[in-house]
Motif scaffolding. Sequence first.
Motif, short mmCIF file in Angstrom:
data_model
loop_
_atom_site.label_atom_id
_atom_site.label_comp_id
_atom_site.label_asym_id
_atom_site.label_seq_id
_atom_site.Cartn_x
_atom_site.Cartn_y
_atom_site.Cartn_z
N ARG A 29 0.83 -1.20 0.00
CA ARG A 29 0.00 0.00 0.00
C ARG A 29 0.87 1.26 0.00
O ARG A 29 0.61 2.21 -0.74
N ARG A 67 -13.24 -12.90 -5.96
CA ARG A 67 -14.43 -12.09 -5.74
C ARG A 67 -15.66 -12.95 -5.49
O ARG A 67 -16.50 -12.63 -4.64
N HIS A 91 -15.72 -8.09 2.53
CA HIS A 91 -15.83 -7.06 1.50
C HIS A 91 -15.52 -5.68 2.05
O HIS A 91 -15.11 -4.79 1.32
N GLY A 103 -13.19 -5.17 4.11
CA GLY A 103 -11.74 -5.11 4.27
C GLY A 103 -11.31 -5.40 5.69
O GLY A 103 -11.88 -4.88 6.64
N GLY A 131 -9.55 -0.47 3.84
CA GLY A 131 -10.35 -1.16 2.83
C GLY A 131 -9.63 -2.27 2.11
O GLY A 131 -10.11 -2.75 1.07
N TYR A 185 -5.98 -9.47 -5.22
CA TYR A 185 -7.28 -8.83 -4.96
C TYR A 185 -7.15 -7.33 -4.73
O TYR A 185 -7.99 -6.55 -5.19
N ASN A 186 -6.09 -6.92 -4.06
CA ASN A 186 -5.97 -5.51 -3.65
C ASN A 186 -5.13 -4.64 -4.60
O ASN A 186 -5.33 -3.42 -4.63
N LYS A 222 -2.81 -4.07 -8.45
CA LYS A 222 -2.42 -4.42 -9.81
C LYS A 222 -0.90 -4.35 -9.87
O LYS A 222 -0.31 -3.29 -9.61
N ARG A 276 -3.39 0.45 -6.50
CA ARG A 276 -4.56 -0.06 -5.81
C ARG A 276 -5.67 -0.41 -6.80
O ARG A 276 -5.94 0.34 -7.74
N ARG A 277 -6.33 -1.54 -6.58
CA ARG A 277 -7.50 -1.89 -7.38
C ARG A 277 -8.75 -1.21 -6.82
O ARG A 277 -9.63 -0.78 -7.56
N HIS A 278 -8.87 -1.19 -5.48
CA HIS A 278 -10.06 -0.66 -4.82
C HIS A 278 -9.64 0.43 -3.85
O HIS A 278 -8.63 0.30 -3.16
N LYS A 279 -10.42 1.49 -3.77
CA LYS A 279 -10.15 2.54 -2.81
C LYS A 279 -11.45 2.87 -2.07
O LYS A 279 -12.50 2.94 -2.67
#
Length: 531
Positions: A167, A357, A365, A367, A372, A496-497, A499, A528-531
Amino acid sequence: MGMAWPASLAGILKAYPEMLLATACFILFRRLSRNRRLPVCWPVVGMLPYVVTHVHHLHDWTADVLRESRYSFRFLGPWFADKEVLLTCDPANVNHIFNVNFSNYPKGGDFADIFDVLGNGIFNADAESWRSQRRMAHALVSHARFRVFLARASRDKVRRSLVPLLRLAAERGEVLDLQEVFTRFSFDSSCTLIFGADPGSLSPDFPSSPFAHAIDVAEKVIFIRHVMPKTWWKALRWLKLGHERRFAEAWETIDRCVAKYISQRRELQRSGPTAQMTSAPKGVEGEEGEGLDMLTSYLQQQAGTGTSDVEFDRFLRDTALNLMIAGRDTTSAGLSWFFWLLSTNPEVEAKILEELRDQLPAEYHAGTGGDGLAVFDPVELSKMAYLHAALCEALRLYPPVPFEHKAPLKPEVLPSGAKVYERTRVVVSIYAMGRMEGIWGKDCKEFRPERWISETGKVKHEPSYKFLSFNAGPRTCLGKEIAFTQMKAAAAAIIYNFKVEVVRAHVVAPKLSIILHMENGLKVTVTRRHK
């Protein structure tokens, strides 16, 4: 890309004119054999010149030789070496050597000499010593408390160290050497499971570790011993010159570090249950506050052995170092090649991400890794067939231990028809085995996890003499479940988290070592894939 010999091998050529002579002979006669794909045995120097000229891509060259010779090839060394090597990747030979006639192929004196730093540990041991150590190790890894400790330690190392590090790199836009990250991850994880202590080498500042560095030096020298005539490296060892001097220094560091861990654990053992309950690494306490690491388990059994502390500490030193090398390097190498293969096969990464997923429990989900970021439970990961298949496929193409060698006690004829004698060293190229059409099909060089999935969607079993990444027969690796637990925990959280993208123009090539590391590391950027 030009030829680049490792500095250690270049030094060997300068120090030993015989190898220069071998090279000169090869260059002189190369025109006479330019149409031959297999090595020619020259007078005096044997086939050594071919090794010297192909050392920069030794694993792939070995695979080409074995493919041309139909899986087995007899390599004849210099006259003064008094040794011959049978190269093979024939599954029938492997099954015979590792399983059917296992008793005729002990580790033996030559193996113990090369790997002398491992002492009398399970890798070097034979006969009753090996059986006794395997029984103890099997009892540990199959113990319910150890399995709970393994799952919790793997998940928490990912949550507390690996995910925050990635991260931070994503926020800063930094380039990371992912191989270095995985080496530190598996080093910390192995120390936790074996010694009950996390050295914290996966901190963002990448602190130096004398213990880890000493293991690296030892592995480099062990590889040199494989390619150098025994009389040469033994003379250097006796004189403590060159790489053997560095090896001796690394040995002292290893002994000092392991002795410190053993002393600390023994003191905790003597302090009683209360001290042990508070000694587990932060975040990996067991159900009753106590983690069952290897040292704790073995020290609890000492009273029944009747051995002195000095004698038992020597046994613990050898056992711990054997398991340390096995756990640290194989896991980190496997993960490194896995992520490189994902970078060149985005469709596989997409399928793994879809599986994660689909099977991610609802409570995750939101986190659990902070900010997250999701961290997976090993129990849930064990249900994910495609992730397991993709890891198996990576290990097939890039086995962490690229070769195994054996020596027969008695002469015999192998299933391939090749004869072996007491002076024959049988080298099994696990790397080459994964690249043979007759073993894995015409798509053997492709990264295709689907080959591991059955029609019912379950993971397909392949015989160990065909998929040799975890050895075969009575010496099948007891740490297989440990390795998969750690690799899945790390791989799932990263995929998952984040790239992961390999830096453009970064050259990836196998390193000449007893472990199939990458020569230049694995330089990547993460987002990051998700924020």
